[in-house]
Write a protein that holds these residues in place. Structure first.
Motif, PDB file in Angstrom:
ATOM      1  N   THR A 154      23.257  49.263  78.474  1.00  0.00           N
ATOM      2  CA  THR A 154      24.467  49.309  77.668  1.00  0.00           C
ATOM      3  C   THR A 154      25.525  48.507  78.404  1.00  0.00           C
ATOM      4  OG1 THR A 154      26.015  50.732  76.455  1.00  0.00           O
ATOM      5  CG2 THR A 154      25.414  51.446  78.684  1.00  0.00           C
ATOM      6  N   TYR A 155      26.389  47.835  77.636  1.00  0.00           N
ATOM      7  CA  TYR A 155      27.393  47.006  78.292  1.00  0.00           C
ATOM      8  C   TYR A 155      28.607  46.804  77.414  1.00  0.00           C
ATOM      9  CZ  TYR A 155      25.825  43.044  75.386  1.00  0.00           C
ATOM     10  OH  TYR A 155      25.515  42.220  74.329  1.00  0.00           O
ATOM     11  N   TRP A 156      29.691  46.407  78.049  1.00  0.00           N
ATOM     12  CA  TRP A 156      30.891  45.962  77.357  1.00  0.00           C
ATOM     13  C   TRP A 156      31.390  44.731  78.072  1.00  0.00           C
ATOM     14  CZ3 TRP A 156      35.946  45.124  78.928  1.00  0.00           C
ATOM     15  CH2 TRP A 156      36.869  44.863  77.899  1.00  0.00           C
ATOM     16  N   VAL A 157      31.561  43.663  77.328  1.00  0.00           N
ATOM     17  CA  VAL A 157      32.130  42.432  77.866  1.00  0.00           C
ATOM     18  C   VAL A 157      33.339  42.077  77.010  1.00  0.00           C
ATOM     19  CG1 VAL A 157      31.752  39.980  78.311  1.00  0.00           C
ATOM     20  CG2 VAL A 157      29.925  41.611  78.761  1.00  0.00           C
ATOM     21  N   GLY A 158      34.515  42.078  77.634  1.00  0.00           N
ATOM     22  CA  GLY A 158      35.734  41.795  76.892  1.00  0.00           C
ATOM     23  C   GLY A 158      35.955  40.313  76.679  1.00  0.00           C
ATOM     24  N   GLU A 159      37.093  39.992  76.124  1.00  0.00           N
ATOM     25  CA  GLU A 159      37.445  38.604  75.872  1.00  0.00           C
ATOM     26  C   GLU A 159      37.428  37.813  77.173  1.00  0.00           C
ATOM     27  OE1 GLU A 159      41.133  35.987  73.952  1.00  0.00           O
ATOM     28  OE2 GLU A 159      41.321  38.153  74.263  1.00  0.00           O
ATOM     29  N   ALA A 160      36.833  36.630  77.134  1.00  0.00           N
ATOM     30  CA  ALA A 160      36.746  35.808  78.339  1.00  0.00           C
ATOM     31  C   ALA A 160      38.132  35.568  78.926  1.00  0.00           C
ATOM     32  CB  ALA A 160      36.086  34.469  78.004  1.00  0.00           C
ATOM     33  N   MET A 161      38.237  35.850  80.221  1.00  0.00           N
ATOM     34  CA  MET A 161      39.484  35.688  80.967  1.00  0.00           C
ATOM     35  C   MET A 161      40.605  36.549  80.396  1.00  0.00           C
ATOM     36  SD  MET A 161      39.348  31.572  81.773  1.00  0.00           S
ATOM     37  CE  MET A 161      38.910  31.112  80.088  1.00  0.00           C
ATOM     38  N   GLY A 162      40.234  37.597  79.679  1.00  0.00           N
ATOM     39  CA  GLY A 162      41.220  38.479  79.075  1.00  0.00           C
ATOM     40  C   GLY A 162      41.816  39.449  80.079  1.00  0.00           C
ATOM     41  N   SER A 163      42.840  40.159  79.653  1.00  0.00           N
ATOM     42  CA  SER A 163      43.534  41.091  80.546  1.00  0.00           C
ATOM     43  C   SER A 163      43.236  42.548  80.215  1.00  0.00           C
ATOM     44  CB  SER A 163      45.045  40.854  80.465  1.00  0.00           C
ATOM     45  OG  SER A 163      45.504  41.037  79.127  1.00  0.00           O
ATOM     46  N   VAL A 164      42.431  42.793  79.164  1.00  0.00           N
ATOM     47  CA  VAL A 164      42.109  44.164  78.762  1.00  0.00           C
ATOM     48  C   VAL A 164      40.815  44.596  79.449  1.00  0.00           C
ATOM     49  CG1 VAL A 164      41.534  45.683  76.850  1.00  0.00           C
ATOM     50  CG2 VAL A 164      43.245  43.887  76.539  1.00  0.00           C
ATOM     51  N   ASP A 165      40.869  45.719  80.149  1.00  0.00           N
ATOM     52  CA  ASP A 165      39.694  46.274  80.809  1.00  0.00           C
ATOM     53  C   ASP A 165      39.078  47.366  79.938  1.00  0.00           C
ATOM     54  OD1 ASP A 165      39.894  44.661  83.061  1.00  0.00           O
ATOM     55  OD2 ASP A 165      41.205  46.082  84.098  1.00  0.00           O
ATOM     56  N   TYR A 166      37.819  47.658  80.204  1.00  0.00           N
ATOM     57  CA  TYR A 166      37.139  48.685  79.419  1.00  0.00           C
ATOM     58  C   TYR A 166      37.855  50.027  79.524  1.00  0.00           C
ATOM     59  CZ  TYR A 166      33.403  51.475  77.416  1.00  0.00           C
ATOM     60  OH  TYR A 166      32.677  52.323  76.612  1.00  0.00           O
ATOM     61  N   GLY A 167      38.325  50.329  80.725  1.00  0.00           N
ATOM     62  CA  GLY A 167      39.019  51.603  80.933  1.00  0.00           C
ATOM     63  C   GLY A 167      40.353  51.688  80.225  1.00  0.00           C
TER      64      GLY A 167
END
Length: 203
Positions: A154-167
């Motif tokens: 299972t994984y989460w990958v946010g927007e490339a070079m984005g500032s939003v973290d999964y937490g």
């Protein structure tokens, strides 16, 4: 239902403090709990794991032998890592290097000491690399004797070079929740099968 145990190794580069990988590993343990699996998360960077490819201590203060015992005491191993330059963290690679010793460590029937254990992968990050990491870790974990069920990542990958973290997310994305749930069900299912029907002796 047979109760099972899980050890989740968080291979964040940080020894403590906020960790996106911690959040997703915690959600994975919650999903596993629905299948009568208890577990805990261990932050590997909080321990002194020295470089090497053996199970024995590589020097004074090497914490790997104690971590190794916890790995082998669990039915399920979850290996969690952030994405760094499209690859697993250096901490995660260190764990794989130490697990390499299992290749030459066998039981009285010639099977690797990790036979009968299942493993899954948890990845978080703000760049591409989750599938590449799963491929690397699947191969490494299989090489050292772990069984990899279907859909064991299972994984989460946010927007490339984005500032939003999964937490930082207000709620778990639906697809991540579904994937985590499926991974947990498959890990528990295969772990129970192997408990009831161990691998045959190595001739």
């Amino acid at each position: 239902m047979t109760s099972l145990t899980c050890l989740a190794l968080n291979c964040s580069l940080k020894a403590d403090g906020p960790s996106n990988t911690d959040v997703l590993l915690g959600q994975a343990l919650d999903a596993l709990a629905e299948h009568d699996v208890t577990g805990e998360v261990v932050r590997v960077a909080a321990h002194d794991v020295l470089p090497g490819v053996t199970s024995e201590a590589q020097g004074p203060g090497d914490d790997w032998p104690a971590l190794r015992e916890r790995v082998l005491a669990a039915d399920i191993l979850l290996l969690g890592t952030p994405v760094w330059l499209g690859n697993p963290s250096s901490v995660c690679k260190r764990v794989l290097e130490r697990l390499d010793a299992f290749i030459s460590e066998t039981d009285d029937q010639g099977r690797m000491v990790s036979f009968g254990k299942v493993a899954g992968v948890v990845v978080t990050g703000n760049e591409d690399g989750a599938h590449n990491i799963a491929a690397q870790l699947y191969q490494g974990l299989s090489d050292v004797g772990f069984t990899i069920p279907t859909n064991a990542t299972t994984y989460w990958v946010g927007e490339a070079m984005g500032s939003v973290d999964y937490g930082d997310l207000d709620e778990t994305p639906e697809k991540v929740a579904q994937t985590t749930s499926m991974m947990a069900a498959n890990l528990a299912h295969v772990a129970r099968l192997l408990r009831q029907h161990p691998y045959p002796p190595v001739s």
